[in-house]
Design an enzyme around this catalytic site. Structure first.
Site, PDB file in Angstrom:
ATOM      1  N   GLU A   1       0.816  -1.210   0.000  1.00 50.46           N
ATOM      2  CA  GLU A   1       0.000   0.000   0.000  1.00 50.46           C
ATOM      3  C   GLU A   1       0.850   1.261   0.000  1.00 50.46           C
ATOM      4  O   GLU A   1       1.926   1.300   0.604  1.00 50.46           O
ATOM      5  CB  GLU A   1      -0.916  -0.008   1.231  1.00 50.46           C
ATOM      6  CG  GLU A   1      -1.943  -1.118   1.146  1.00 50.46           C
ATOM      7  CD  GLU A   1      -2.918  -1.135   2.314  1.00 50.46           C
ATOM      8  OE1 GLU A   1      -4.116  -1.294   2.050  1.00 50.46           O
ATOM      9  OE2 GLU A   1      -2.504  -0.999   3.468  1.00 50.46           O
TER      10      GLU A   1
ATOM     11  N   CYS B   1       3.308   8.490   1.407  1.00 48.07           N
ATOM     12  CA  CYS B   1       3.888   7.521   2.337  1.00 48.07           C
ATOM     13  C   CYS B   1       4.091   6.221   1.573  1.00 48.07           C
ATOM     14  O   CYS B   1       3.147   5.637   1.040  1.00 48.07           O
ATOM     15  CB  CYS B   1       2.926   7.331   3.504  1.00 48.07           C
ATOM     16  SG  CYS B   1       3.485   6.110   4.684  1.00 48.07           S
TER      17      CYS B   1
ATOM     18  N   CYS C   1       6.415  -7.152   6.734  1.00 40.76           N
ATOM     19  CA  CYS C   1       7.616  -6.745   7.474  1.00 40.76           C
ATOM     20  C   CYS C   1       8.098  -7.946   8.270  1.00 40.76           C
ATOM     21  O   CYS C   1       7.283  -8.656   8.855  1.00 40.76           O
ATOM     22  CB  CYS C   1       7.265  -5.580   8.416  1.00 40.76           C
ATOM     23  SG  CYS C   1       8.708  -4.901   9.271  1.00 40.76           S
TER      24      CYS C   1
ATOM     25  N   CYS D   1       6.790  -5.843  15.604  1.00 43.17           N
ATOM     26  CA  CYS D   1       6.431  -4.878  16.642  1.00 43.17           C
ATOM     27  C   CYS D   1       4.988  -5.170  17.059  1.00 43.17           C
ATOM     28  O   CYS D   1       4.116  -5.333  16.202  1.00 43.17           O
ATOM     29  CB  CYS D   1       6.585  -3.459  16.123  1.00 43.17           C
ATOM     30  SG  CYS D   1       8.257  -3.123  15.537  1.00 43.17           S
TER      31      CYS D   1
ATOM     32  N   CYS E   1       1.888  -3.103  15.756  1.00 39.69           N
ATOM     33  CA  CYS E   1       1.810  -2.747  14.329  1.00 39.69           C
ATOM     34  C   CYS E   1       1.123  -3.826  13.503  1.00 39.69           C
ATOM     35  O   CYS E   1       1.507  -4.989  13.547  1.00 39.69           O
ATOM     36  CB  CYS E   1       3.226  -2.493  13.796  1.00 39.69           C
ATOM     37  SG  CYS E   1       3.259  -2.177  12.032  1.00 39.69           S
TER      38      CYS E   1
ATOM     39  N   GLY F   1       6.884  -2.209   5.991  1.00 38.97           N
ATOM     40  CA  GLY F   1       8.245  -2.728   5.891  1.00 38.97           C
ATOM     41  C   GLY F   1       9.298  -1.903   6.590  1.00 38.97           C
ATOM     42  O   GLY F   1       9.066  -0.753   6.966  1.00 38.97           O
ATOM     43  N   GLU F   2      10.461  -2.500   6.744  1.00 40.43           N
ATOM     44  CA  GLU F   2      11.598  -1.828   7.377  1.00 40.43           C
ATOM     45  C   GLU F   2      12.580  -1.436   6.268  1.00 40.43           C
ATOM     46  O   GLU F   2      13.268  -2.299   5.703  1.00 40.43           O
ATOM     47  CB  GLU F   2      12.244  -2.788   8.390  1.00 40.43           C
ATOM     48  CG  GLU F   2      13.582  -2.337   8.932  1.00 40.43           C
ATOM     49  CD  GLU F   2      13.629  -0.875   9.379  1.00 40.43           C
ATOM     50  OE1 GLU F   2      12.886  -0.511  10.285  1.00 40.43           O
ATOM     51  OE2 GLU F   2      14.428  -0.101   8.812  1.00 40.43           O
TER      52      GLU F   2
ATOM     53  N   SER G   1      12.001   6.351   7.873  1.00 40.44           N
ATOM     54  CA  SER G   1      11.743   5.925   9.248  1.00 40.44           C
ATOM     55  C   SER G   1      12.233   4.504   9.461  1.00 40.44           C
ATOM     56  O   SER G   1      11.944   3.617   8.659  1.00 40.44           O
ATOM     57  CB  SER G   1      10.232   5.999   9.524  1.00 40.44           C
ATOM     58  OG  SER G   1       9.935   5.426  10.771  1.00 40.44           O
TER      59      SER G   1
ATOM     60  N   SER H   1      11.692   5.087  15.083  1.00 40.19           N
ATOM     61  CA  SER H   1      10.530   4.602  15.837  1.00 40.19           C
ATOM     62  C   SER H   1      11.022   4.197  17.212  1.00 40.19           C
ATOM     63  O   SER H   1      11.523   3.094  17.389  1.00 40.19           O
ATOM     64  CB  SER H   1       9.907   3.401  15.116  1.00 40.19           C
ATOM     65  OG  SER H   1       9.362   3.818  13.893  1.00 40.19           O
ATOM     66  N   LEU H   2      10.892   5.095  18.160  1.00 40.07           N
ATOM     67  CA  LEU H   2      11.500   4.866  19.476  1.00 40.07           C
ATOM     68  C   LEU H   2      10.518   4.145  20.407  1.00 40.07           C
ATOM     69  O   LEU H   2      10.773   3.027  20.842  1.00 40.07           O
ATOM     70  CB  LEU H   2      11.946   6.208  20.063  1.00 40.07           C
ATOM     71  CG  LEU H   2      12.840   6.133  21.280  1.00 40.07           C
ATOM     72  CD1 LEU H   2      14.116   5.380  20.987  1.00 40.07           C
ATOM     73  CD2 LEU H   2      13.170   7.530  21.789  1.00 40.07           C
ATOM     74  N   HIS H   3       9.449   4.789  20.746  1.00 43.34           N
ATOM     75  CA  HIS H   3       8.293   4.190  21.430  1.00 43.34           C
ATOM     76  C   HIS H   3       8.508   3.738  22.870  1.00 43.34           C
ATOM     77  O   HIS H   3       7.551   3.302  23.514  1.00 43.34           O
ATOM     78  CB  HIS H   3       7.716   3.025  20.633  1.00 43.34           C
ATOM     79  CG  HIS H   3       7.418   3.334  19.190  1.00 43.34           C
ATOM     80  ND1 HIS H   3       6.989   4.566  18.763  1.00 43.34           N
ATOM     81  CD2 HIS H   3       7.502   2.576  18.058  1.00 43.34           C
ATOM     82  CE1 HIS H   3       6.819   4.540  17.455  1.00 43.34           C
ATOM     83  NE2 HIS H   3       7.115   3.349  17.005  1.00 43.34           N
TER      84      HIS H   3
ATOM     85  N   ASN I   1      -3.055   3.778  16.805  1.00 41.82           N
ATOM     86  CA  ASN I   1      -4.182   3.437  15.941  1.00 41.82           C
ATOM     87  C   ASN I   1      -4.526   1.967  16.128  1.00 41.82           C
ATOM     88  O   ASN I   1      -3.709   1.102  15.842  1.00 41.82           O
ATOM     89  CB  ASN I   1      -3.825   3.671  14.468  1.00 41.82           C
ATOM     90  CG  ASN I   1      -3.692   5.147  14.165  1.00 41.82           C
ATOM     91  OD1 ASN I   1      -4.585   5.922  14.455  1.00 41.82           O
ATOM     92  ND2 ASN I   1      -2.558   5.537  13.599  1.00 41.82           N
TER      93      ASN I   1
ATOM     94  N   CYS J   1      -0.957   5.328  10.476  1.00 40.65           N
ATOM     95  CA  CYS J   1       0.291   4.646  10.847  1.00 40.65           C
ATOM     96  C   CYS J   1       0.012   3.289  11.454  1.00 40.65           C
ATOM     97  O   CYS J   1      -0.796   3.166  12.367  1.00 40.65           O
ATOM     98  CB  CYS J   1       1.032   5.443  11.918  1.00 40.65           C
ATOM     99  SG  CYS J   1       1.563   7.024  11.377  1.00 40.65           S
TER     100      CYS J   1
HETATM  101  N1  SAH Z   1       9.164   0.055   9.681  1.00 40.07           N
HETATM  102  C1  SAH Z   1       9.513   1.410   9.796  1.00 40.07           C
HETATM  103  C2  SAH Z   1       8.636   2.269   8.920  1.00 40.07           C
HETATM  104  C3  SAH Z   1       7.173   2.288   9.325  1.00 40.07           C
HETATM  105  S1  SAH Z   1       6.841   3.888   9.862  1.00 40.07           S
HETATM  106  C4  SAH Z   1       9.449   1.831  11.230  1.00 40.07           C
HETATM  107  O1  SAH Z   1       8.940   1.064  12.046  1.00 40.07           O
HETATM  108  O2  SAH Z   1       9.945   2.897  11.543  1.00 40.07           O
HETATM  109  C5  SAH Z   1       5.332   3.799  10.587  1.00 40.07           C
HETATM  110  C6  SAH Z   1       5.313   4.405  11.992  1.00 40.07           C
HETATM  111  O3  SAH Z   1       4.066   4.074  12.582  1.00 40.07           O
HETATM  112  C7  SAH Z   1       6.382   3.812  12.886  1.00 40.07           C
HETATM  113  O4  SAH Z   1       6.859   4.764  13.787  1.00 40.07           O
HETATM  114  C8  SAH Z   1       5.596   2.755  13.619  1.00 40.07           C
HETATM  115  O5  SAH Z   1       6.218   2.370  14.791  1.00 40.07           O
HETATM  116  C9  SAH Z   1       4.286   3.446  13.833  1.00 40.07           C
HETATM  117  N2  SAH Z   1       3.184   2.533  14.108  1.00 40.07           N
HETATM  118  C10 SAH Z   1       3.132   1.211  13.886  1.00 40.07           C
HETATM  119  N3  SAH Z   1       1.952   0.712  14.292  1.00 40.07           N
HETATM  120  C11 SAH Z   1       1.229   1.758  14.784  1.00 40.07           C
HETATM  121  C12 SAH Z   1      -0.091   1.878  15.317  1.00 40.07           C
HETATM  122  N4  SAH Z   1      -0.897   0.848  15.401  1.00 40.07           N
HETATM  123  N5  SAH Z   1      -0.490   3.106  15.699  1.00 40.07           N
HETATM  124  C13 SAH Z   1       0.310   4.182  15.559  1.00 40.07           C
HETATM  125  N6  SAH Z   1       1.554   4.128  15.038  1.00 40.07           N
HETATM  126  C14 SAH Z   1       2.017   2.919  14.667  1.00 40.07           C
HETATM  127 FE1  SF4 Z   2       7.793  -3.399  10.761  1.00 39.58          FE
HETATM  128 FE2  SF4 Z   2       7.829  -0.789  11.360  1.00 39.58          FE
HETATM  129 FE3  SF4 Z   2       5.617  -2.245  11.780  1.00 39.58          FE
HETATM  130 FE4  SF4 Z   2       7.754  -2.620  13.308  1.00 39.58          FE
HETATM  131  S1  SF4 Z   2       6.516  -0.732  13.180  1.00 39.58           S
HETATM  132  S2  SF4 Z   2       6.491  -4.248  12.385  1.00 39.58           S
HETATM  133  S3  SF4 Z   2       9.407  -2.306  11.850  1.00 39.58           S
HETATM  134  S4  SF4 Z   2       6.547  -1.795   9.800  1.00 39.58           S
END
Ligand code: SAH
Ligand code: SF4
Length: 379
Positions: A99, A112, A119, A123, A126, A175-176, A207, A229-231, A306, A349
């Site tokens: 997508e 985007c 991926c 995580c 996600c 994806g990463e 990212s 993506s720190l979190h 989300n 996201c």
């Molecule tokens: N894989 C890469 C690129 C994806 S970026 C990465 O993880 O950085 C998408 C962003 O959305 C990342 O910061 C990811 O951590 C965040 N994300 C993933 N799942 C989410 C969710 N359910 N709600 C909000 N943000 C989310």
């Molecule tokens: Fe992959 Fe990024 Fe989702 Fe983590 S947040 S599963 S690295 S797409």
């Protein structure tokens, strides 16, 4: 829509870099400047029909049409959110899908882009990470996503003033990107080329979940903005949320950030932080976050979580997100709360996931019900 190169047997030109295009034309007995003209038609003018490439002689146009295609990924579904966000489900030659999303922002907006189908990372918050099938996207498929968006908004030829509606690119889709570095780098070089699509590196953000060994190279070779993506602020919590942290823990990630080439107050790292109720959203977490990134030119992006079907987390309360943002702001950082965009079409996201995989997931459920073990790939 153009037929795929797999169907026609002709070679796809989109995705080829300058040197590769020159080689293809040399094989037809053509001089290098022809490759430059062709580059302009494909990437600057957005032309898909050789007959329209009027600076090339007719016999050459015919020869090119015999051997090559200038196509796009097929759009298998297009959805428009009530907030103007637009999502395309794209189907590639092998039937795999990914997508791409357009997120409008006043007079401009960002595309985007996905870097992989699914991926390999898992995580926990996600949706993309629950996909079973994963493969790297090719440079052609990555560039193709952007070209589909440009087609949809009629923004050819390439605007040289930095953009109209589509001004920015974020590699924040499925994806990463740093696990598919070579193809991502090839695609970005095409997207940034001044005589082609010409999106400036300052308008591109990549990212990553924290693939530490690739971060320096990304900055040195591509010079794009970096988002992490720190979190979480402790290894304990981050290990739980993002398994990649076990391989590249916070101290290593922070060192890579400090050493990111080209970093300055004008070019800061964006730290993305998804707000998860009761997990990472306390005032103490906010203060620990400030200590963690001390000395790094940084800004934050607070992402309200989300939800998606079956997920174990909840989004933090609005007041808690606001308090978190205020603490960062009082410490001198920009910490906007990202407005969720396109939630109604699952384009926000972490909500991206392609249909082919939904079929597979239902198959997985059948397997689990039959007692066959989960085959989810673990990075
Ligand atoms: N894989 C890469 C690129 C994806 S970026 C990465 O993880 O950085 C998408 C962003 O959305 C990342 O910061 C990811 O951590 C965040 N994300 C993933 N799942 C989410 C969710 N359910 N709600 C909000 N943000 C989310
Ligand atoms: Fe992959 Fe990024 Fe989702 Fe983590 S947040 S599963 S690295 S797409």
């Amino acid at each position: 829509m153009t037929a795929s190169s797999e169907q026609t047997g002709r070679k796809a030109l989109v995705g080829l870099g300058r040197a590769e295009l020159e080689r293809e034309l040399a094989a037809l007995g053509e001089k290098p400047f022809r490759a430059r003209q062709l580059w302009h038609w494909i990437y600057n003018q957005g032309v898909t029909d050789f007959a329209r490439m009027t600076t090339l002689a007719k016999p050459l146009r015919e020869k090119l049409a015999e051997h090559f295609d200038v196509g796009r990924p097929a759009v298998s579904r297009e959805q428009l959110s009530t907030d103007g966000t637009r999502k395309w489900l794209l189907r590639f030659d092998d039937g795999n899908e990914a997508e791409a999303v357009y997120i409008p922002e006043d007079e401009r907006g960002a595309v985007c882009i996905s870097s992989q189908v699914g991926c390999t990372l898992t995580c926990r918050f996600c949706h993309t990470g629950t996909q079973l099938l994963v493969r790297n996207l090719t440079a052609a498929e990555i560039v193709g996503q952007f070209m589909v968006a440009r087609d949809a908004y009629g923004e050819w030829p390439s605007p040289m003033d930095g953009g109209r509606l589509i001004s920015n690119i974020v590699l924040m889709g499925m994806g990463e990107p740093l696990f598919n570095y070579d193809n991502v780098a090839a695609a970005l070089k095409i997207l940034m080329d001044n005589e082609g699509i010409a999106v400036s590196k300052r308008r591109i953000t990549l990212s990553t979940s924290g693939v530490v060994p690739m971060i320096e190279r990304c900055g040195r070779e591509l010079g794009v903005n970096l988002a992490i993506s720190l979190h979480a602020v402790t290894d304990e919590v981050r290990d739980r949320l993002m398994p990649i942290n076990k391989k590249f823990p916070l101290a290593e990630l922070m060192r890579a950030c400090r050493e990111y080439p080209g970093l300055s107050n004008a070019r800061r790292i964006t730290f993305e932080y998804v707000m998860l109720k009761g997990i990472n959203d306390s005032p103490a977490d906010a203060r620990a976050l400030i200590r963690l990134i001390k000395g790094i030119p940084a800004k934050f992006n607070l992402i309200p979580f989300n939800p998606w079907p079956g997920v174990e987390f909840e989004c933090s309360a609005q007041a808690d997100i606001k308090r978190f943002s205020d603490i960062l702001f009082d410490a001198g950082y920009s910490a906007p709360i990202r407005q969720p965009r396109g939630r109604d079409i699952l384009a926000a996201c972490g909500q991206l996931k392609s249909d082919s995989e939904r079929v597979r997931c239902s198959r997985l459920k059948d397997r689990l019900a039959a007692g066959i073990p989960d085959e989810h790939p673990v990075a």
